[in-house]
Design a protein around this motif. Sequence first.
Motif, PDB file in Angstrom:
ATOM      1  N   ARG A  87    -113.926 -44.682  29.864  1.00 57.47           N
ATOM      2  CA  ARG A  87    -114.974 -44.218  28.944  1.00 57.47           C
ATOM      3  C   ARG A  87    -115.794 -45.363  28.379  1.00 57.47           C
ATOM      4  O   ARG A  87    -116.908 -45.160  27.934  1.00 57.47           O
ATOM      5  CB  ARG A  87    -114.348 -43.409  27.808  1.00 57.47           C
ATOM      6  CG  ARG A  87    -113.775 -42.072  28.292  1.00 57.47           C
ATOM      7  CD  ARG A  87    -113.060 -41.403  27.177  1.00 57.47           C
ATOM      8  NE  ARG A  87    -111.897 -42.240  26.835  1.00 57.47           N
ATOM      9  CZ  ARG A  87    -110.703 -41.795  26.528  1.00 57.47           C
ATOM     10  NH1 ARG A  87    -110.489 -40.516  26.463  1.00 57.47           N
ATOM     11  NH2 ARG A  87    -109.719 -42.613  26.267  1.00 57.47           N
ATOM     12  N   ASP A  88    -115.192 -46.564  28.376  1.00 57.76           N
ATOM     13  CA  ASP A  88    -115.876 -47.733  27.830  1.00 57.76           C
ATOM     14  C   ASP A  88    -115.393 -48.964  28.591  1.00 57.76           C
ATOM     15  O   ASP A  88    -114.308 -49.484  28.319  1.00 57.76           O
ATOM     16  CB  ASP A  88    -115.571 -47.875  26.333  1.00 57.76           C
ATOM     17  CG  ASP A  88    -116.310 -49.026  25.668  1.00 57.76           C
ATOM     18  OD1 ASP A  88    -116.912 -49.858  26.391  1.00 57.76           O
ATOM     19  OD2 ASP A  88    -116.283 -49.098  24.429  1.00 57.76           O
ATOM     20  N   GLY A  89    -116.177 -49.413  29.547  1.00 57.50           N
ATOM     21  CA  GLY A  89    -115.800 -50.505  30.424  1.00 57.50           C
ATOM     22  C   GLY A  89    -115.535 -51.820  29.717  1.00 57.50           C
ATOM     23  O   GLY A  89    -114.941 -52.723  30.288  1.00 57.50           O
ATOM     24  N   ARG A  90    -115.948 -51.936  28.463  1.00 55.21           N
ATOM     25  CA  ARG A  90    -115.699 -53.163  27.702  1.00 55.21           C
ATOM     26  C   ARG A  90    -114.264 -53.227  27.195  1.00 55.21           C
ATOM     27  O   ARG A  90    -113.784 -54.286  26.828  1.00 55.21           O
ATOM     28  CB  ARG A  90    -116.656 -53.263  26.510  1.00 55.21           C
ATOM     29  CG  ARG A  90    -118.118 -53.325  26.920  1.00 55.21           C
ATOM     30  CD  ARG A  90    -119.000 -53.163  25.717  1.00 55.21           C
ATOM     31  NE  ARG A  90    -118.816 -51.795  25.199  1.00 55.21           N
ATOM     32  CZ  ARG A  90    -119.406 -51.304  24.117  1.00 55.21           C
ATOM     33  NH1 ARG A  90    -120.206 -52.066  23.413  1.00 55.21           N
ATOM     34  NH2 ARG A  90    -119.190 -50.079  23.735  1.00 55.21           N
ATOM     35  N   ARG A  91    -113.607 -52.082  27.167  1.00 55.34           N
ATOM     36  CA  ARG A  91    -112.243 -52.019  26.626  1.00 55.34           C
ATOM     37  C   ARG A  91    -111.212 -52.127  27.739  1.00 55.34           C
ATOM     38  O   ARG A  91    -111.404 -51.597  28.824  1.00 55.34           O
ATOM     39  CB  ARG A  91    -112.031 -50.697  25.879  1.00 55.34           C
ATOM     40  CG  ARG A  91    -112.814 -50.605  24.610  1.00 55.34           C
ATOM     41  CD  ARG A  91    -112.782 -49.203  23.979  1.00 55.34           C
ATOM     42  NE  ARG A  91    -111.577 -48.450  24.163  1.00 55.34           N
ATOM     43  CZ  ARG A  91    -110.662 -48.214  23.216  1.00 55.34           C
ATOM     44  NH1 ARG A  91    -110.828 -48.686  22.002  1.00 55.34           N
ATOM     45  NH2 ARG A  91    -109.597 -47.490  23.483  1.00 55.34           N
TER      46      ARG A  91
END
Length: 148
Positions: A87-91
Amino acid sequence: MVALRRSRQRRAPARLAERRDERTDRHAGRPDAVFALLDVVASAAEQDAAPTVTEAAALLGVDRPRSSRLTAQAIEAGLLRREADQRDGRRSLLVPTPEGRDVLARIRGFRCRVIAVSTAGWSTEDRAALTRLLTRFVRDFEATTTGT
């Protein structure tokens, strides 16, 4: 409660595990905190909520640098792996590896055996009462101490 806390601080279950060879040689020298991290990550994953290092720190009650060091040790040991959050590639999420799940199953089994031995002379009704009341106490204690 004081006796339980003191026993935990003295690492009584860890000493029992060492005497009974419950941990494999590969993981015997790891700090108990690595296994505590594995436990909270696996518990979160069982609820489809794989945590980040920061979230794991909050679950463990430690600061982020300590959680980061424990995570590195768990990854090096093959107990955890990082996975991209879809859902959030930064995480980056922490998830147990198959070996981590196996080690945790052995640890949880050991804990259950210690409780079974400790309550072996109890009646079925007393064991059921302990389970019910301890579950209620932990829930209410957590609500009181976290304000939820």
